[in-house]
Design an enzyme around this catalytic site. Sequence first.
Site, PDB file in Angstrom:
ATOM      1  N   SER A  13       0.814  -1.224   0.000  1.00  0.00           N
ATOM      2  CA  SER A  13       0.000   0.000   0.000  1.00  0.00           C
ATOM      3  C   SER A  13       0.841   1.266   0.000  1.00  0.00           C
ATOM      4  CB  SER A  13      -0.939  -0.002   1.207  1.00  0.00           C
ATOM      5  OG  SER A  13      -0.197   0.011   2.406  1.00  0.00           O
ATOM      6  N   ARG A  14       2.045   1.202   0.547  1.00  0.00           N
ATOM      7  CA  ARG A  14       2.857   2.429   0.672  1.00  0.00           C
ATOM      8  C   ARG A  14       4.344   2.068   0.721  1.00  0.00           C
ATOM      9  NH1 ARG A  14       1.733   3.492   7.144  1.00  0.00           N
ATOM     10  NH2 ARG A  14       3.506   2.244   7.800  1.00  0.00           N
ATOM     11  N   ASN A  62      -3.938 -10.099   6.681  1.00  0.00           N
ATOM     12  CA  ASN A  62      -2.880 -10.039   7.683  1.00  0.00           C
ATOM     13  C   ASN A  62      -1.936 -11.215   7.407  1.00  0.00           C
ATOM     14  OD1 ASN A  62      -1.271 -10.109   9.921  1.00  0.00           O
ATOM     15  ND2 ASN A  62      -2.928 -10.556  11.378  1.00  0.00           N
ATOM     16  N   TYR A 154      13.444  -7.423  15.410  1.00  0.00           N
ATOM     17  CA  TYR A 154      13.451  -7.108  13.970  1.00  0.00           C
ATOM     18  C   TYR A 154      14.646  -7.768  13.281  1.00  0.00           C
ATOM     19  CZ  TYR A 154      13.346  -4.051   9.803  1.00  0.00           C
ATOM     20  OH  TYR A 154      13.287  -3.558   8.520  1.00  0.00           O
ATOM     21  N   LYS A 158      14.633 -10.568  10.293  1.00  0.00           N
ATOM     22  CA  LYS A 158      15.247 -10.296   8.985  1.00  0.00           C
ATOM     23  C   LYS A 158      16.381 -11.285   8.700  1.00  0.00           C
ATOM     24  CE  LYS A 158      12.588  -6.901   7.756  1.00  0.00           C
ATOM     25  NZ  LYS A 158      11.667  -7.063   6.630  1.00  0.00           N
ATOM     26  N   ILE A 187      16.210   3.569   4.190  1.00  0.00           N
ATOM     27  CA  ILE A 187      15.372   4.022   3.082  1.00  0.00           C
ATOM     28  C   ILE A 187      14.312   4.981   3.628  1.00  0.00           C
ATOM     29  CG2 ILE A 187      13.884   3.262   1.161  1.00  0.00           C
ATOM     30  CD1 ILE A 187      16.714   2.019   1.013  1.00  0.00           C
TER      31      ILE A 187
HETATM   32  P1  NAI Z   1       6.019   0.876   5.748  1.00  0.00           P
HETATM   33  O1  NAI Z   1       5.702   0.847   7.205  1.00  0.00           O
HETATM   34  O2  NAI Z   1       5.970   2.162   5.011  1.00  0.00           O
HETATM   35  O3  NAI Z   1       5.073  -0.172   4.979  1.00  0.00           O
HETATM   36  C1  NAI Z   1       4.850  -1.454   5.487  1.00  0.00           C
HETATM   37  C2  NAI Z   1       3.734  -2.104   4.706  1.00  0.00           C
HETATM   38  O4  NAI Z   1       3.492  -3.412   5.290  1.00  0.00           O
HETATM   39  C3  NAI Z   1       2.400  -1.354   4.753  1.00  0.00           C
HETATM   40  O5  NAI Z   1       1.781  -1.486   3.497  1.00  0.00           O
HETATM   41  C4  NAI Z   1       1.607  -2.124   5.807  1.00  0.00           C
HETATM   42  O6  NAI Z   1       0.199  -2.036   5.600  1.00  0.00           O
HETATM   43  C5  NAI Z   1       2.087  -3.543   5.546  1.00  0.00           C
HETATM   44  N1  NAI Z   1       1.888  -4.442   6.674  1.00  0.00           N
HETATM   45  C6  NAI Z   1       2.318  -4.284   7.951  1.00  0.00           C
HETATM   46  N2  NAI Z   1       1.908  -5.323   8.696  1.00  0.00           N
HETATM   47  C7  NAI Z   1       1.226  -6.162   7.874  1.00  0.00           C
HETATM   48  C8  NAI Z   1       0.548  -7.392   8.056  1.00  0.00           C
HETATM   49  N3  NAI Z   1       0.502  -7.986   9.251  1.00  0.00           N
HETATM   50  N4  NAI Z   1      -0.049  -7.963   6.985  1.00  0.00           N
HETATM   51  C9  NAI Z   1      -0.036  -7.365   5.768  1.00  0.00           C
HETATM   52  N5  NAI Z   1       0.587  -6.191   5.538  1.00  0.00           N
HETATM   53  C10 NAI Z   1       1.194  -5.597   6.583  1.00  0.00           C
HETATM   54  O7  NAI Z   1       7.452   0.174   5.627  1.00  0.00           O
HETATM   55  P2  NAI Z   1       8.609   0.291   4.524  1.00  0.00           P
HETATM   56  O8  NAI Z   1       9.656   1.165   5.074  1.00  0.00           O
HETATM   57  O9  NAI Z   1       8.057   0.535   3.174  1.00  0.00           O
HETATM   58  O10 NAI Z   1       9.199  -1.210   4.612  1.00  0.00           O
HETATM   59  C11 NAI Z   1       8.846  -2.241   3.727  1.00  0.00           C
HETATM   60  C12 NAI Z   1       9.730  -3.440   4.015  1.00  0.00           C
HETATM   61  O11 NAI Z   1      11.104  -3.069   3.853  1.00  0.00           O
HETATM   62  C13 NAI Z   1       9.604  -3.970   5.445  1.00  0.00           C
HETATM   63  O12 NAI Z   1       9.693  -5.377   5.433  1.00  0.00           O
HETATM   64  C14 NAI Z   1      10.801  -3.372   6.132  1.00  0.00           C
HETATM   65  O13 NAI Z   1      11.204  -4.133   7.224  1.00  0.00           O
HETATM   66  C15 NAI Z   1      11.819  -3.405   5.019  1.00  0.00           C
HETATM   67  N6  NAI Z   1      12.930  -2.486   5.198  1.00  0.00           N
HETATM   68  C16 NAI Z   1      12.714  -1.126   5.291  1.00  0.00           C
HETATM   69  C17 NAI Z   1      13.789  -0.282   5.474  1.00  0.00           C
HETATM   70  C18 NAI Z   1      13.632   1.199   5.578  1.00  0.00           C
HETATM   71  O14 NAI Z   1      14.638   1.874   5.813  1.00  0.00           O
HETATM   72  N7  NAI Z   1      12.447   1.761   5.387  1.00  0.00           N
HETATM   73  C19 NAI Z   1      15.167  -0.796   5.582  1.00  0.00           C
HETATM   74  C20 NAI Z   1      15.270  -2.230   5.458  1.00  0.00           C
HETATM   75  C21 NAI Z   1      14.182  -3.024   5.270  1.00  0.00           C
END
Ligand code: NAI
Length: 246
Positions: A13-14, A62, A154, A158, A187
């Site tokens: 979604s985002r 979920n 976390y 990972k 990121i």
């Molecule tokens: P975000 O918080 O912006 O987006 C997370 C997404 O996961 C949202 O769409 C949310 O609705 C969904 N989500 C959360 N729990 C859920 C569930 N139980 N079931 C289905 N959907 C669920 O996070 P972001 O930053 O876009 O991160 C995306 C991925 O990248 C994550 O796995 C995060 O750990 C990983 N990541 C992010 C980094 C960063 O610096 N932002 C760095 C390294 C990894």
Amino acid sequence: MSEGRTAVITGGSRGIGAAIANRLARDGADIALIATKDSESARKTVESIRALGRKCEFFACNVADEAECSATAGAILEEFGSVDILVNNAGITNDKLMVQMKEDDFSKVLEVNLLGAYHMSKAFLRSFMRKKSGRIINISSVVGLMGNAGQTNYAASKAGLIGLTKSMAKEYAAKGITVNAIAPGYIETAMTGAMTDGAAEKILESIPLKRAGSPEDVANLAAFLAQDETSYITGEVIKVDGGMYI
Ligand code: NAI
């Protein structure tokens, strides 16, 4: 290119998931977006993909719940006919020092980040095996490679994703399925936006490229791994981190 293929993106979604969905759609893929619940950002992402002329449907699920994952995979296969690419991107944080971390704080993060990828991969495996092709891309983190104080839950989730990636790569290579992991560094998304300015500055200082990555930086690599041309790459963990962990 992903012309004529269907991609499923969890947490689409985002943030990083939405960027991957948009990038794969630009490469010609139809998109099934998964997030916990419908939201303004989910609707915007769906609209932006449809504006590219691709099919895009949203599925509330979920990923921590095995039955929901299995039902959602069934609904997606029915709607799209088949699936070619699965991106396990949904993830959460719940940062605390270990001494203050309750078992529930630890297990909830594992349930979404690690079990979520297991549930979704399992839900699509048989359809990939029948077609003798499939791409699974797991979004891990550099924290899974290097560890991080305040993120035992976390980092464990990972690092677990990396073990899952390598084991699945070995188990399903003969079925034409590749499984790779991306390990992003810092990121700019809502996840990192929650950090204090001081903490963010300290991290930026430790990055050789001296800047945060964008969701598109991660999406570019996901698109590369999703291509037909990269079918000889499996079991890899590739960092997108500006040199943060060398
Ligand atoms: P975000 O918080 O912006 O987006 C997370 C997404 O996961 C949202 O769409 C949310 O609705 C969904 N989500 C959360 N729990 C859920 C569930 N139980 N079931 C289905 N959907 C669920 O996070 P972001 O930053 O876009 O991160 C995306 C991925 O990248 C994550 O796995 C995060 O750990 C990983 N990541 C992010 C980094 C960063 O610096 N932002 C760095 C390294 C990894």
